[in-house]
Design a protein around this motif. Structure first.
Motif, PDB file in Angstrom:
ATOM      1  N   TYR A   1      43.576 -14.177 -26.173  1.00  0.00           N
ATOM      2  CA  TYR A   1      44.954 -14.097 -25.655  1.00  0.00           C
ATOM      3  C   TYR A   1      45.594 -15.489 -25.541  1.00  0.00           C
ATOM      4  O   TYR A   1      46.614 -15.768 -26.173  1.00  0.00           O
ATOM      5  N   ILE A   2      44.992 -16.376 -24.774  1.00  0.00           N
ATOM      6  CA  ILE A   2      45.617 -17.686 -24.573  1.00  0.00           C
ATOM      7  C   ILE A   2      45.417 -18.565 -25.815  1.00  0.00           C
ATOM      8  O   ILE A   2      46.316 -19.293 -26.243  1.00  0.00           O
TER       9      ILE A   2
ATOM     10  N   ASP B   1      35.445 -18.349 -33.307  1.00  0.00           N
ATOM     11  CA  ASP B   1      35.453 -17.212 -32.378  1.00  0.00           C
ATOM     12  C   ASP B   1      34.407 -16.214 -32.854  1.00  0.00           C
ATOM     13  O   ASP B   1      34.233 -16.024 -34.065  1.00  0.00           O
ATOM     14  N   ASN B   2      33.716 -15.573 -31.906  1.00  0.00           N
ATOM     15  CA  ASN B   2      32.760 -14.540 -32.330  1.00  0.00           C
ATOM     16  C   ASN B   2      33.389 -13.145 -32.262  1.00  0.00           C
ATOM     17  O   ASN B   2      32.713 -12.150 -32.499  1.00  0.00           O
TER      18      ASN B   2
ATOM     19  N   SER C   1      34.109 -11.324 -29.846  1.00  0.00           N
ATOM     20  CA  SER C   1      33.527 -10.402 -28.870  1.00  0.00           C
ATOM     21  C   SER C   1      34.618  -9.781 -28.005  1.00  0.00           C
ATOM     22  O   SER C   1      34.429  -8.711 -27.438  1.00  0.00           O
ATOM     23  N   ASN C   2      35.766 -10.459 -27.896  1.00  0.00           N
ATOM     24  CA  ASN C   2      36.869  -9.877 -27.120  1.00  0.00           C
ATOM     25  C   ASN C   2      38.203 -10.110 -27.831  1.00  0.00           C
ATOM     26  O   ASN C   2      39.227 -10.334 -27.196  1.00  0.00           O
ATOM     27  N   SER C   3      38.165 -10.047 -29.160  1.00  0.00           N
ATOM     28  CA  SER C   3      39.403 -10.287 -29.917  1.00  0.00           C
ATOM     29  C   SER C   3      39.219  -9.764 -31.338  1.00  0.00           C
ATOM     30  O   SER C   3      38.141  -9.273 -31.698  1.00  0.00           O
TER      31      SER C   3
ATOM     32  N   ASP D   1      29.269 -17.791 -32.962  1.00  0.00           N
ATOM     33  CA  ASP D   1      29.066 -17.815 -31.514  1.00  0.00           C
ATOM     34  C   ASP D   1      28.795 -19.267 -31.133  1.00  0.00           C
ATOM     35  O   ASP D   1      27.942 -19.923 -31.759  1.00  0.00           O
ATOM     36  N   ILE D   2      29.489 -19.750 -30.112  1.00  0.00           N
ATOM     37  CA  ILE D   2      29.305 -21.180 -29.771  1.00  0.00           C
ATOM     38  C   ILE D   2      27.889 -21.472 -29.273  1.00  0.00           C
ATOM     39  O   ILE D   2      27.479 -22.620 -29.219  1.00  0.00           O
TER      40      ILE D   2
ATOM     41  N   PHE E   1      38.294 -22.481 -25.143  1.00  0.00           N
ATOM     42  CA  PHE E   1      38.691 -21.234 -24.480  1.00  0.00           C
ATOM     43  C   PHE E   1      37.546 -20.219 -24.437  1.00  0.00           C
ATOM     44  O   PHE E   1      37.595 -19.272 -23.653  1.00  0.00           O
TER      45      PHE E   1
ATOM     46  N   LYS F   1      35.796 -13.402 -19.247  1.00  0.00           N
ATOM     47  CA  LYS F   1      36.786 -13.694 -18.198  1.00  0.00           C
ATOM     48  C   LYS F   1      37.079 -12.547 -17.233  1.00  0.00           C
ATOM     49  O   LYS F   1      37.987 -12.667 -16.409  1.00  0.00           O
TER      50      LYS F   1
ATOM     51  N   ASN G   1      26.835 -16.627 -21.393  1.00  0.00           N
ATOM     52  CA  ASN G   1      27.916 -16.955 -22.334  1.00  0.00           C
ATOM     53  C   ASN G   1      28.707 -18.178 -21.873  1.00  0.00           C
ATOM     54  O   ASN G   1      28.957 -19.092 -22.664  1.00  0.00           O
TER      55      ASN G   1
ATOM     56  N   TYR H   1      32.093 -14.810 -12.238  1.00  0.00           N
ATOM     57  CA  TYR H   1      33.019 -15.419 -13.206  1.00  0.00           C
ATOM     58  C   TYR H   1      33.573 -16.729 -12.653  1.00  0.00           C
ATOM     59  O   TYR H   1      33.528 -17.771 -13.316  1.00  0.00           O
TER      60      TYR H   1
ATOM     61  N   LYS I   1      33.201 -20.825 -13.876  1.00  0.00           N
ATOM     62  CA  LYS I   1      34.305 -21.776 -14.139  1.00  0.00           C
ATOM     63  C   LYS I   1      34.078 -23.063 -13.357  1.00  0.00           C
ATOM     64  O   LYS I   1      34.222 -24.167 -13.882  1.00  0.00           O
TER      65      LYS I   1
HETATM   66  N1  LIG Z   1      43.561 -14.848 -18.875  1.00  0.00           N
HETATM   67  C1  LIG Z   1      43.470 -15.355 -17.642  1.00  0.00           C
HETATM   68  O1  LIG Z   1      43.980 -14.796 -16.680  1.00  0.00           O
HETATM   69  C2  LIG Z   1      42.720 -16.640 -17.419  1.00  0.00           C
HETATM   70  C3  LIG Z   1      42.923 -17.352 -16.221  1.00  0.00           C
HETATM   71  C4  LIG Z   1      42.217 -18.532 -16.017  1.00  0.00           C
HETATM   72  C5  LIG Z   1      41.329 -19.013 -16.986  1.00  0.00           C
HETATM   73  N2  LIG Z   1      41.150 -18.297 -18.128  1.00  0.00           N
HETATM   74  C6  LIG Z   1      40.173 -18.793 -19.113  1.00  0.00           C
HETATM   75  O2  LIG Z   1      40.854 -19.071 -20.330  1.00  0.00           O
HETATM   76  C7  LIG Z   1      40.003 -18.822 -21.448  1.00  0.00           C
HETATM   77  C8  LIG Z   1      40.707 -17.888 -22.421  1.00  0.00           C
HETATM   78  O3  LIG Z   1      41.069 -16.699 -21.728  1.00  0.00           O
HETATM   79  P1  LIG Z   1      41.775 -15.484 -22.479  1.00  0.00           P
HETATM   80  O4  LIG Z   1      42.558 -14.765 -21.457  1.00  0.00           O
HETATM   81  O5  LIG Z   1      42.439 -15.940 -23.713  1.00  0.00           O
HETATM   82  O6  LIG Z   1      40.495 -14.618 -22.834  1.00  0.00           O
HETATM   83  P2  LIG Z   1      40.120 -13.821 -24.184  1.00  0.00           P
HETATM   84  O7  LIG Z   1      38.931 -12.984 -23.875  1.00  0.00           O
HETATM   85  O8  LIG Z   1      41.321 -13.163 -24.738  1.00  0.00           O
HETATM   86  O9  LIG Z   1      39.707 -15.030 -25.152  1.00  0.00           O
HETATM   87  C9  LIG Z   1      38.410 -15.585 -25.176  1.00  0.00           C
HETATM   88  C10 LIG Z   1      37.975 -15.650 -26.628  1.00  0.00           C
HETATM   89  O10 LIG Z   1      36.685 -16.248 -26.703  1.00  0.00           O
HETATM   90  C11 LIG Z   1      35.888 -15.494 -27.624  1.00  0.00           C
HETATM   91  N3  LIG Z   1      34.496 -15.719 -27.229  1.00  0.00           N
HETATM   92  C12 LIG Z   1      33.872 -15.318 -26.083  1.00  0.00           C
HETATM   93  N4  LIG Z   1      32.603 -15.754 -26.068  1.00  0.00           N
HETATM   94  C13 LIG Z   1      32.401 -16.454 -27.221  1.00  0.00           C
HETATM   95  C14 LIG Z   1      31.292 -17.156 -27.769  1.00  0.00           C
HETATM   96  N5  LIG Z   1      30.118 -17.205 -27.162  1.00  0.00           N
HETATM   97  N6  LIG Z   1      31.446 -17.756 -28.971  1.00  0.00           N
HETATM   98  C15 LIG Z   1      32.637 -17.711 -29.625  1.00  0.00           C
HETATM   99  N7  LIG Z   1      33.715 -17.066 -29.149  1.00  0.00           N
HETATM  100  C16 LIG Z   1      33.602 -16.453 -27.959  1.00  0.00           C
HETATM  101  C17 LIG Z   1      36.375 -14.074 -27.489  1.00  0.00           C
HETATM  102  O11 LIG Z   1      36.102 -13.280 -28.630  1.00  0.00           O
HETATM  103  C18 LIG Z   1      37.876 -14.284 -27.302  1.00  0.00           C
HETATM  104  O12 LIG Z   1      38.553 -14.335 -28.538  1.00  0.00           O
HETATM  105  C19 LIG Z   1      38.709 -18.249 -20.868  1.00  0.00           C
HETATM  106  O13 LIG Z   1      37.768 -19.303 -20.754  1.00  0.00           O
HETATM  107  C20 LIG Z   1      39.120 -17.771 -19.488  1.00  0.00           C
HETATM  108  O14 LIG Z   1      38.058 -17.788 -18.578  1.00  0.00           O
HETATM  109  C21 LIG Z   1      41.825 -17.127 -18.373  1.00  0.00           C
END
Ligand SMILES: NC(=O)c1ccc[n+]([C@@H]2O[C@H](COP(=O)([O-])OP(=O)(O)OC[C@H]3O[C@@H](n4cnc5c(N)ncnc54)[C@H](O)[C@@H]3O)[C@@H](O)[C@H]2O)c1
Ligand SMILES: O=c1ccn([C@@H]2O[C@H](COP(=O)(O)OP(=O)(O)O[C@H]3O[C@H](CO)[C@@H](O)[C@H](O)[C@H]3O)[C@@H](O)[C@H]2O)c(=O)[nH]1
Length: 341
Positions: free
Chosen positions: A11-12, A31-32, A34-36, A58-59, A80, A84, A99, A149, A153
């Motif tokens: 997302y971000i 990106d792996n 796993s959530n996209s 996967d990182i 990122f 989350k 993770n 979670y 962080k």
């Molecule tokens: N969305 C929020 O409200 C929020 C608030 C504060 C902080 N954050 C932090 O910002 C970051 C991004 O958040 P988001 O909302 O975009 O989440 P998201 O889940 O949409 O994006 C995270 C991405 O990381 C990828 N991913 C997860 N584990 C992985 C791994 N081991 N190797 C490679 N890729 C991996 C997922 O597939 C996904 O595309 C996260 O670290 C989250 O904790 C988010």
């Protein structure tokens, strides 16, 4: 030299790739999924008109990451990638520590081996726990964090601060996000939650399209102006621009810096609901239920440090955020799932 974006399909991350490419940076996404979905990156390409190079990896997978580092030259990493979902972290703590912590450790190890020592990290206002004061400045002491979670962080922040202290060649910027909502104005990219959304605005959006029956409001007995919880909602595109500014700052060798990324304004749950109703023209049925465990009453940023030092401030209103969430929801009722089935 490019910018490595871990979790760049999320997302971000996807919104940040748009702003980085628009600002002329060359990016590489890892990106792996796993959530996209890769579809998010295809849509970024539609928005920017530029190719988004990406690796599915996967990182935590060091050999895959080393292969990528051998092929590419990175100046900085915007990190990122991670899990989350607060609720899920309570039921699956091992997966969250593995993770988020092991992922970050493995990434740092590969980065130092290949001498990429600039990092911008996605942290969260959650590290303040129940904040000692509002508006929250970066000096506000970290609070008691009530879920795994949030602890990951906070630990990742400490790991990065220790690494930077031990080796001053590192430049680390910790960005503490408040509550990102909304979607790109094109309606092409947005948040695509799996299952029932845990966060307020994606939930409201699904009530608006009648996928969900009504919003459950978690408590109206807080000491706030209308009794419901107050948060600092920030448009995801404003947040994304904050990363471009942080990238400019990291290139000036700042050592370690922490910035809140928020608007400085707090809105209650009821104010968000009313705003969404106004911009969408759709009534949102609500029911007040008891408080959600772990929730706090009020959380909003003092965003002054980012404004002074990064020359960044938000430009989009709550109405913009609700309208953009609504546009994304209407155009993509099942997020990216439809495009991938
Ligand atoms: N969305 C929020 O409200 C929020 C608030 C504060 C902080 N954050 C932090 O910002 C970051 C991004 O958040 P988001 O909302 O975009 O989440 P998201 O889940 O949409 O994006 C995270 C991405 O990381 C990828 N991913 C997860 N584990 C992985 C791994 N081991 N190797 C490679 N890729 C991996 C997922 O597939 C996904 O595309 C996260 O670290 C989250 O904790 C988010
Ligand atoms: O169905 C819902 C969902 C939320 N809320 C309320 O809405 C507000 C916002 O909740 P939510 O959208 O879940 O955000 P937060 O609990 O503030 O947490 C988000 O924002 C934090 C940063 O401030 C991040 O660290 C977290 O990962 C992210 O989930 C709170 O008062 C909740 O009680 C409801 O009343 N009903």
């Amino acid at each position: 030299m490019s910018i490595l974006i871990t979790g760049g399909a999320g997302y971000i991350g996807s919104h940040t790739v748009v702003e980085l490419q628009n600002a002329g940076y060359s990016v590489v996404v890892v990106d792996n999924f796993s959530n996209s979905f890769p579809e998010a990156l295809r849509r970024v390409e539609k928005i920017t008109g530029k190719r988004v190079p990406f690796y599915k990896a996967d990182i935590r997978d060091r050999s895959a990451m080393e292969e990528i580092f051998r092929k590419e030259k990175f100046e900085c990493c915007i990190h990122f990638a991670g899990f989350k979902a607060v609720g899920q972290s309570v039921t699956a703590p091992w997966e969250y520590y593995d993770n988020n912590i092991n992922g970050t450790l493995a990434l740092i190890d590969v980065m130092r081996k290949y001498r990429t020592k600039n990092m911008i990290f996605s942290s969260s206002a959650t590290v303040y726990g129940k904040p000692a004061f509002v508006p929250i400045t970066e000096d506000c002491p970290k609070g008691k964090i009530v879920n795994p979670y949030g602890r990951t962080k906070s630990m990742q922040e400490e790991i990065l601060a220790d690494i930077q202290k031990a080796d001053p060649e590192w430049n680390v910027i910790l960005l503490r996000y408040f509550n990102p909502i909304g979607a790109h104005i094109s309606g092409l990219i947005g948040e695509s939650p799996v299952g029932i959304p845990g966060n307020l605005v994606p939930y409201i959006a699904q009530v608006a399209v009648r996928r969900l029956e009504k919003l459950l409001i978690y408590g109206n007995d807080y000491h706030t102006r209308d009794g419901t919880g107050i948060r600092d909602y920030i448009h995801v595109s404003d947040l994304a621009v904050g990363h471009v500014k942080a990238l400019e700052a990291v290139r000036q060798n700042p050592g370690l810096e922490i910035y809140n990324l928020g608007t400085g304004k707090g809105y209650s749950v009821l104010e968000v609901v009313r705003c969404f109703e106004q911009v969408s023209g759709v009534p949102i049925p609500c029911q007040v239920v008891s408080r959600r465990p772990g929730d706090i009453a009020v959380c909003y940023a003092d965003a002054g440090k980012a404004e002074r030092e990064l020359k960044w401030k938000t430009t989009r209103s709550l109405a913009d955020m609700c309208l953009d969430s609504w546009r994304w929801q209407l155009g993509n009722p099942n997020g990216y799932h439809d495009a991938c089935s």
